[in-house]
Design an enzyme around this catalytic site. Structure first.
Site, short mmCIF file in Angstrom:
data_model
loop_
_atom_site.label_atom_id
_atom_site.label_comp_id
_atom_site.label_asym_id
_atom_site.label_seq_id
_atom_site.Cartn_x
_atom_site.Cartn_y
_atom_site.Cartn_z
N CYS A 119 -5.36 4.75 -3.91
CA CYS A 119 -5.61 3.38 -3.45
C CYS A 119 -6.84 2.73 -4.08
O CYS A 119 -6.76 1.68 -4.72
CB CYS A 119 -5.75 3.36 -1.93
SG CYS A 119 -4.26 3.84 -1.03
N ASP B 150 0.84 -1.19 0.00
CA ASP B 150 0.00 0.00 0.00
C ASP B 150 0.88 1.25 0.00
O ASP B 150 1.56 1.52 0.99
CB ASP B 150 -0.90 -0.02 1.25
CG ASP B 150 -2.07 0.93 1.15
OD1 ASP B 150 -2.07 1.79 0.27
OD2 ASP B 150 -3.00 0.81 1.97
N ASP B 151 0.89 1.97 -1.12
CA ASP B 151 1.67 3.22 -1.24
C ASP B 151 3.16 2.97 -1.35
O ASP B 151 3.96 3.82 -0.94
CB ASP B 151 1.44 4.15 -0.04
CG ASP B 151 0.10 4.86 -0.07
OD1 ASP B 151 -0.72 4.55 -0.95
OD2 ASP B 151 -0.14 5.71 0.82
N ASN C 144 0.02 1.99 -5.70
CA ASN C 144 0.49 3.26 -6.27
C ASN C 144 1.83 3.60 -5.67
O ASN C 144 2.30 2.93 -4.74
CB ASN C 144 -0.50 4.42 -6.01
CG ASN C 144 -0.97 4.55 -4.59
OD1 ASN C 144 -2.10 4.18 -4.27
ND2 ASN C 144 -0.11 5.05 -3.72
#
Length: 500
Positions: A74, A38-39, A310
């Site tokens: 997200c 995530d990220d 991302n």
């Protein structure tokens, strides 16, 4: 909405896997594991802490160096992974229920046709999900944690957004609350243990698909206690685009305060270190998973994908920490793959996107992709090393703003005196995207690029997979980009820099 870098013309490449499984598994279709962080950026060193992951996946397979997301946010990005579609086709435009993030409409229109739903219903796969699903999953207005999307045999989904402690999981539709005891509650480790349990107790008569979606390295950047002292001498990279004014870029970028204050720089350096610290637990998860597959005798017949939803930025063009922007640091992600038939230690330059993951995994399972409405392309021919494969020369990145449903007088819609702002970068000569060359390149080239942009903005299914073919007679009218989309354009600019 600015088309800033929306169209990327890059070298292409990709590779995957297919090959003989062990003799006792020759009749079994391959298993697939998808690990989603995530990220996690790739441009700013986001893979550096993952030594075990590099050894166990990258060095045993392929690293895609040109892997991108169609939305640097997200929920839209995760929806693209699940559906194989661009945001303008799955209609998840931001992280809110109003933006279709895990909404009732999403549940009705898109969820029944995600690739895991097809794997389970049409291909006979047992399917396992653990971790963050979509940002608004579990919202009361969308069915709460009792909603289990179609297609999942085992469902362990986080309510709402990323956390490390004090969260609720939907365990096959039943709420399970976790506290702040590291040994039983730290989410990354909980996901690892659930994954190992699945591999221990699953059916041995069906192939399986696992999707493990960790919270790391998303905020609040809470590392496991044993890693809180790691990387003490690490700071955010001081690349050439760090803490400089974003001249010749769209107006949102130009609003950033330059130079940043010392306190702002200290904050982002601290966040950068903590992000790396949280990834060390992901590295442990990967190691445990690979070892378990090996002990079970299933590693040689299992594809393992590792990627992120991302990228991220930490001070580029003096921007505070976040994502959402249309530059390399936010839209480029890691993508590593190992599996049967893949030669070790490969690097590939093909232009791939996360909309390709669904079609690829369905192709691995033997499903007829002509029966889907997916925009992405199967990577399987590339993974097999097939020659003379027709591939994409460009792709689309979209963002429409975050949860704002009205106009803002400081941000006018496209009208008299307001024009589209175009940005073009030569990534070979200018990898950090400092110099916008839109005003100096040949006008005919610019019009051809804009034509492709217009085509991709309205593409669906097979029309999204055509290579770049230009109409030399086309003349670009930027106003057409926002035909019937004035509200979306205003929403985009109103809250572009705000965090989730």
């Amino acid at each position: 909405m600015s088309p800033a870098a929306l169209l990327r013309a890059l070298p292409l490449a990709a590779l995957l896997l297919l090959g003989p499984a062990r003799a006792f598994r020759q009749a079994r279709r391959p298993n697939v594991v998808l690990i989603l962080t995530d990220d996690q950026d790739v441009c700013l060193g986001g893979m550096t802490p993952l030594k075990k992951t590099n050894t166990l996946i990258a060095q045993m397979g392929i690293t895609f160096v040109n892997a991108y997301v169609p939305s640097a946010l997200c929920c839209p990005s995760r929806a693209s992974i699940l559906t194989g579609k661009y945001p303008h086709n799955h209609h998840v435009v931001n992280n809110t229920l109003e933006g279709n993030c895990s909404s009732k409409l999403w549940q009705k229109i898109q969820e029944p046709y995600t690739f895991p739903a097809l794997l389970k219903a049409m291909c006979g796969y047992q399917t396992f999900f653990a971790g963050k699903y979509l940002n608004e999953y579990g919202a009361e207005d969308a069915g709460g944690v009792g909603h289990v999307p179609p297609g999942w045999s085992f469902w362990y989904a986080l309510e709402k957004n990323s956390k490390y402690y004090n969260y609720t999981l939907s365990v096959n539709g039943k709420a399970r609350r976790h506290g702040e005891n590291y040994s039983v509650d730290y989410l990354t480790d909980v996901l690892a243990n659930m994954s190992l349990d699945f591999l221990e107790y699953k059916s041995n008569f069906e192939p399986f698909f696992m999707m493990i979606a960790t919270p790391a390295p998303h905020s609040p950047w809470t590392p496991a206690p044993q890693y809180t002292k790691s990387f003490q001498n690490v700071s955010a990279p001081r690349n050439s685009n760090f803490n400089i004014h974003g001249k010749n870029k769209h107006w949102l970028i130009r609003q950033a305060k330059t130079p940043m204050s010392n306190s702002s720089i200290q904050f982002l350096d601290d966040a950068y270190r903590k992000r790396w610290q949280t990834l060390l637990s992901v590295d442990d998860l990967v190691e445990k998973l690979v070892k378990k597959l090996e002990v079970n005798g299933e590693l040689d017949n299992t594809y393992i994908f590792y990627t992120s939803d991302n990228g991220f930025h930490t001070g580029q063009f003096s921007l505070p920490i976040d994502k959402r922007q249309l530059y390399e640091f936010d839209i480029k992600v890691p993508l590593l793959v190992r599996g049967p038939g893949i030669k070790p230690n490969q690097t590939n330059k093909m232009l791939v996107a996360n909309i390709d993951l669904g079609p690829t995994i369905l192709d691995i399972a033997g499903y007829d992709l002509n029966k889907t409405q997916m925009d992405g392309m199967s990577l399987l021919p590339l993974l097999r090393g097939d020659k003379n494969v027709t591939w994409r020369s460009d792709f689309l990145v979209e963002y429409q703003g975050e949860g704002y449903n009205g106009s803002d007088p400081t941000c006018p819609g496209l009208g008299p005196g307001v024009t589209v702002f175009v940005e073009v970068y030569n990534l070979t000569a200018d990898p950090h995207q400092i110099n916008n060359i839109a005003k100096t390149i040949d006008q005919e080239i610019l019009e051809k690029m804009n034509y492709r942009l217009m085509m991709l903005q309205s593409c669906s299914g097979a029309t999204c997979r055509t290579p770049g073919v230009f109409d030399p007679g086309y003349r670009f009218d930027p106003r057409l980009m926002f035909s019937n989309h004035g509200l979306r354009a205003r929403r985009f600019s109103a809250q572009f820099l705000e965090g989730p």
